[in-house]
Design a protein around this motif. Structure first.
Motif, PDB file in Angstrom:
ATOM      1  N   THR A  33      59.621  42.450  37.124  1.00 43.77           N
ATOM      2  CA  THR A  33      58.733  43.360  35.884  1.00 43.77           C
ATOM      3  C   THR A  33      57.623  42.514  35.630  1.00 43.77           C
ATOM      4  O   THR A  33      56.679  43.176  35.462  1.00 43.77           O
ATOM      5  CB  THR A  33      60.002  43.809  34.592  1.00 43.77           C
ATOM      6  N   THR A  34      57.728  41.279  35.305  1.00 44.02           N
ATOM      7  CA  THR A  34      56.556  40.404  34.830  1.00 44.02           C
ATOM      8  C   THR A  34      55.772  40.327  36.089  1.00 44.02           C
ATOM      9  O   THR A  34      54.438  40.484  35.560  1.00 44.02           O
ATOM     10  CB  THR A  34      57.234  38.905  34.742  1.00 44.02           C
ATOM     11  N   GLU A  35      56.099  40.259  37.114  1.00 47.35           N
ATOM     12  CA  GLU A  35      55.138  40.325  38.232  1.00 47.35           C
ATOM     13  C   GLU A  35      54.042  41.562  38.346  1.00 47.35           C
ATOM     14  O   GLU A  35      53.034  41.484  38.558  1.00 47.35           O
ATOM     15  CB  GLU A  35      55.939  40.052  39.777  1.00 47.35           C
ATOM     16  N   ARG A  36      54.810  42.747  38.101  1.00 43.08           N
ATOM     17  CA  ARG A  36      54.425  43.829  38.305  1.00 43.08           C
ATOM     18  C   ARG A  36      53.345  44.252  37.194  1.00 43.08           C
ATOM     19  O   ARG A  36      52.090  44.613  37.351  1.00 43.08           O
ATOM     20  CB  ARG A  36      55.339  45.140  38.260  1.00 43.08           C
ATOM     21  N   ILE A  37      53.466  43.785  36.194  1.00 40.63           N
ATOM     22  CA  ILE A  37      52.598  44.032  34.983  1.00 40.63           C
ATOM     23  C   ILE A  37      51.512  43.192  35.101  1.00 40.63           C
ATOM     24  O   ILE A  37      50.447  43.404  34.711  1.00 40.63           O
ATOM     25  CB  ILE A  37      53.564  43.622  33.612  1.00 40.63           C
ATOM     26  N   VAL A  38      51.696  41.869  35.542  1.00 37.65           N
ATOM     27  CA  VAL A  38      50.438  40.943  35.654  1.00 37.65           C
ATOM     28  C   VAL A  38      49.761  41.641  36.692  1.00 37.65           C
ATOM     29  O   VAL A  38      48.377  41.429  36.664  1.00 37.65           O
ATOM     30  CB  VAL A  38      50.972  39.569  36.081  1.00 37.65           C
ATOM     31  N   ALA A  39      50.134  42.036  37.868  1.00 35.38           N
ATOM     32  CA  ALA A  39      49.470  42.774  38.851  1.00 35.38           C
ATOM     33  C   ALA A  39      48.751  43.876  38.388  1.00 35.38           C
ATOM     34  O   ALA A  39      47.549  43.904  38.637  1.00 35.38           O
ATOM     35  CB  ALA A  39      50.298  43.089  40.204  1.00 35.38           C
ATOM     36  N   LEU A  40      49.214  44.431  37.520  1.00 30.50           N
ATOM     37  CA  LEU A  40      48.552  46.138  36.727  1.00 30.50           C
ATOM     38  C   LEU A  40      47.454  45.393  35.951  1.00 30.50           C
ATOM     39  O   LEU A  40      46.304  45.898  36.023  1.00 30.50           O
ATOM     40  CB  LEU A  40      49.657  46.725  36.255  1.00 30.50           C
ATOM     41  N   ILE A  41      47.744  44.215  35.066  1.00 28.11           N
ATOM     42  CA  ILE A  41      46.535  43.860  34.436  1.00 28.11           C
ATOM     43  C   ILE A  41      45.319  43.140  35.088  1.00 28.11           C
ATOM     44  O   ILE A  41      44.194  43.519  34.832  1.00 28.11           O
ATOM     45  CB  ILE A  41      47.151  42.808  33.463  1.00 28.11           C
ATOM     46  N   GLY A  42      45.789  42.542  36.185  1.00 27.84           N
ATOM     47  CA  GLY A  42      44.795  42.270  37.075  1.00 27.84           C
ATOM     48  C   GLY A  42      43.953  42.959  37.832  1.00 27.84           C
ATOM     49  O   GLY A  42      42.621  42.858  37.814  1.00 27.84           O
ATOM     50  N   ALA A  43      44.501  44.081  38.003  1.00 26.96           N
ATOM     51  CA  ALA A  43      43.848  45.058  38.708  1.00 26.96           C
ATOM     52  C   ALA A  43      42.939  46.013  37.960  1.00 26.96           C
ATOM     53  O   ALA A  43      41.519  46.341  37.959  1.00 26.96           O
ATOM     54  CB  ALA A  43      44.903  46.112  39.258  1.00 26.96           C
ATOM     55  N   ILE A  44      43.362  46.316  36.832  1.00 26.74           N
ATOM     56  CA  ILE A  44      42.439  47.012  35.615  1.00 26.74           C
ATOM     57  C   ILE A  44      41.474  46.032  35.153  1.00 26.74           C
ATOM     58  O   ILE A  44      40.260  46.570  34.952  1.00 26.74           O
ATOM     59  CB  ILE A  44      43.448  47.378  34.390  1.00 26.74           C
ATOM     60  N   GLY A  45      41.676  44.687  35.072  1.00 33.16           N
ATOM     61  CA  GLY A  45      40.426  43.650  34.849  1.00 33.16           C
ATOM     62  C   GLY A  45      39.435  43.940  35.906  1.00 33.16           C
ATOM     63  O   GLY A  45      38.473  43.532  35.500  1.00 33.16           O
ATOM     64  N   GLY A  46      39.980  43.479  36.891  1.00 30.58           N
ATOM     65  CA  GLY A  46      39.052  43.559  38.143  1.00 30.58           C
ATOM     66  C   GLY A  46      38.155  44.793  38.139  1.00 30.58           C
ATOM     67  O   GLY A  46      36.921  44.675  38.418  1.00 30.58           O
ATOM     68  N   LEU A  47      38.799  45.826  38.026  1.00 27.67           N
ATOM     69  CA  LEU A  47      38.118  47.214  37.992  1.00 27.67           C
ATOM     70  C   LEU A  47      37.088  47.347  36.900  1.00 27.67           C
ATOM     71  O   LEU A  47      35.917  47.787  37.142  1.00 27.67           O
ATOM     72  CB  LEU A  47      39.094  48.144  38.012  1.00 27.67           C
ATOM     73  N   SER A  48      37.453  46.890  35.702  1.00 25.92           N
ATOM     74  CA  SER A  48      36.560  46.814  34.494  1.00 25.92           C
ATOM     75  C   SER A  48      35.399  46.009  34.855  1.00 25.92           C
ATOM     76  O   SER A  48      34.226  46.442  34.644  1.00 25.92           O
ATOM     77  CB  SER A  48      37.216  46.294  33.125  1.00 25.92           C
ATOM     78  N   ILE A  49      35.554  44.738  35.274  1.00 28.37           N
ATOM     79  CA  ILE A  49      34.547  44.106  35.457  1.00 28.37           C
ATOM     80  C   ILE A  49      33.585  44.550  36.665  1.00 28.37           C
ATOM     81  O   ILE A  49      32.343  44.397  36.436  1.00 28.37           O
ATOM     82  CB  ILE A  49      34.884  42.639  36.231  1.00 28.37           C
ATOM     83  N   TYR A  50      34.001  45.168  37.707  1.00 29.69           N
ATOM     84  CA  TYR A  50      33.111  45.813  38.687  1.00 29.69           C
ATOM     85  C   TYR A  50      32.557  46.786  38.021  1.00 29.69           C
ATOM     86  O   TYR A  50      31.169  46.775  38.431  1.00 29.69           O
ATOM     87  CB  TYR A  50      34.105  46.124  40.062  1.00 29.69           C
ATOM     88  N   MET A  51      33.094  47.773  37.437  1.00 33.68           N
ATOM     89  CA  MET A  51      32.209  48.827  36.875  1.00 33.68           C
ATOM     90  C   MET A  51      31.389  48.577  35.921  1.00 33.68           C
ATOM     91  O   MET A  51      30.140  49.072  36.002  1.00 33.68           O
ATOM     92  CB  MET A  51      33.248  49.930  36.261  1.00 33.68           C
ATOM     93  N   LEU A  52      31.401  47.491  35.123  1.00 34.46           N
ATOM     94  CA  LEU A  52      30.384  47.175  34.009  1.00 34.46           C
ATOM     95  C   LEU A  52      29.466  46.309  34.777  1.00 34.46           C
ATOM     96  O   LEU A  52      28.261  46.526  34.383  1.00 34.46           O
ATOM     97  CB  LEU A  52      31.182  46.417  33.143  1.00 34.46           C
ATOM     98  N   SER A  53      29.704  45.494  35.651  1.00 32.75           N
ATOM     99  CA  SER A  53      28.619  44.557  36.182  1.00 32.75           C
ATOM    100  C   SER A  53      27.714  45.740  37.016  1.00 32.75           C
ATOM    101  O   SER A  53      26.398  45.547  36.958  1.00 32.75           O
ATOM    102  CB  SER A  53      29.285  43.634  37.107  1.00 32.75           C
ATOM    103  N   GLU A  54      28.412  46.688  37.719  1.00 36.32           N
ATOM    104  CA  GLU A  54      27.357  47.618  38.728  1.00 36.32           C
ATOM    105  C   GLU A  54      26.819  48.451  37.634  1.00 36.32           C
ATOM    106  O   GLU A  54      25.562  48.898  37.921  1.00 36.32           O
ATOM    107  CB  GLU A  54      28.492  48.491  39.320  1.00 36.32           C
ATOM    108  N   GLY A  55      27.149  49.080  36.592  1.00 29.73           N
ATOM    109  CA  GLY A  55      26.706  49.708  35.500  1.00 29.73           C
ATOM    110  C   GLY A  55      25.244  48.971  35.206  1.00 29.73           C
ATOM    111  O   GLY A  55      24.115  49.593  34.808  1.00 29.73           O
ATOM    112  N   LEU A  56      25.597  47.669  34.621  1.00 29.72           N
ATOM    113  CA  LEU A  56      24.442  46.875  34.226  1.00 29.72           C
ATOM    114  C   LEU A  56      23.547  46.729  35.327  1.00 29.72           C
ATOM    115  O   LEU A  56      22.151  46.812  34.797  1.00 29.72           O
ATOM    116  CB  LEU A  56      24.755  45.608  33.646  1.00 29.72           C
ATOM    117  N   ALA A  57      23.795  46.570  36.378  1.00 31.73           N
ATOM    118  CA  ALA A  57      22.777  46.304  37.688  1.00 31.73           C
ATOM    119  C   ALA A  57      21.890  47.445  37.514  1.00 31.73           C
ATOM    120  O   ALA A  57      20.701  47.394  37.957  1.00 31.73           O
ATOM    121  CB  ALA A  57      23.334  45.915  38.858  1.00 31.73           C
ATOM    122  N   ASP A  58      22.723  48.698  37.707  1.00 29.89           N
ATOM    123  CA  ASP A  58      21.826  49.960  37.858  1.00 29.89           C
ATOM    124  C   ASP A  58      20.770  50.320  36.808  1.00 29.89           C
ATOM    125  O   ASP A  58      20.044  51.232  36.750  1.00 29.89           O
ATOM    126  CB  ASP A  58      23.012  51.140  38.238  1.00 29.89           C
TER     127      ASP A  58
END
Length: 76
Positions: A33-58
């Motif tokens: 359960t711990t591993e799954r939740i950490v993976a989910l947080i990592g995915a959400i964090g990575g997606l957030s960073i990508y979306m915000l950095s692309e938005g700033l660049a655009d």
């Protein structure tokens, strides 16, 4: 507080992950359960960073300079 900057911060996501892992360990959840939740947080964090950095660049204007003399020579 600048939430866009916070959500794009790797330190912020590392802190969130650490807090969640601590809470999960405190409740006595199994390692799977711990591993799954950490993976989910990592995915959400990575997606957030990508979306915000692309938005700033655009959002920044592109400065394009054209040498009209060179363009006119190409047409001849």
């Amino acid at each position: 507080m600048d939430w866009k900057r916070k959500l794009a911060s790797r330190k912020f996501w590392a802190c969130i992950t650490a807090v969640v892992i601590s809470l999960i360990a405190f409740t006595g959840a199994n390692p799977e359960t711990t591993e799954r939740i950490v993976a989910l947080i990592g995915a959400i964090g990575g997606l957030s960073i990508y979306m915000l950095s692309e938005g700033l660049a655009d959002s920044k204007p592109v400065d394009v300079k054209v040498d009209t003399k060179e363009v006119m020579e190409d047409k001849e």
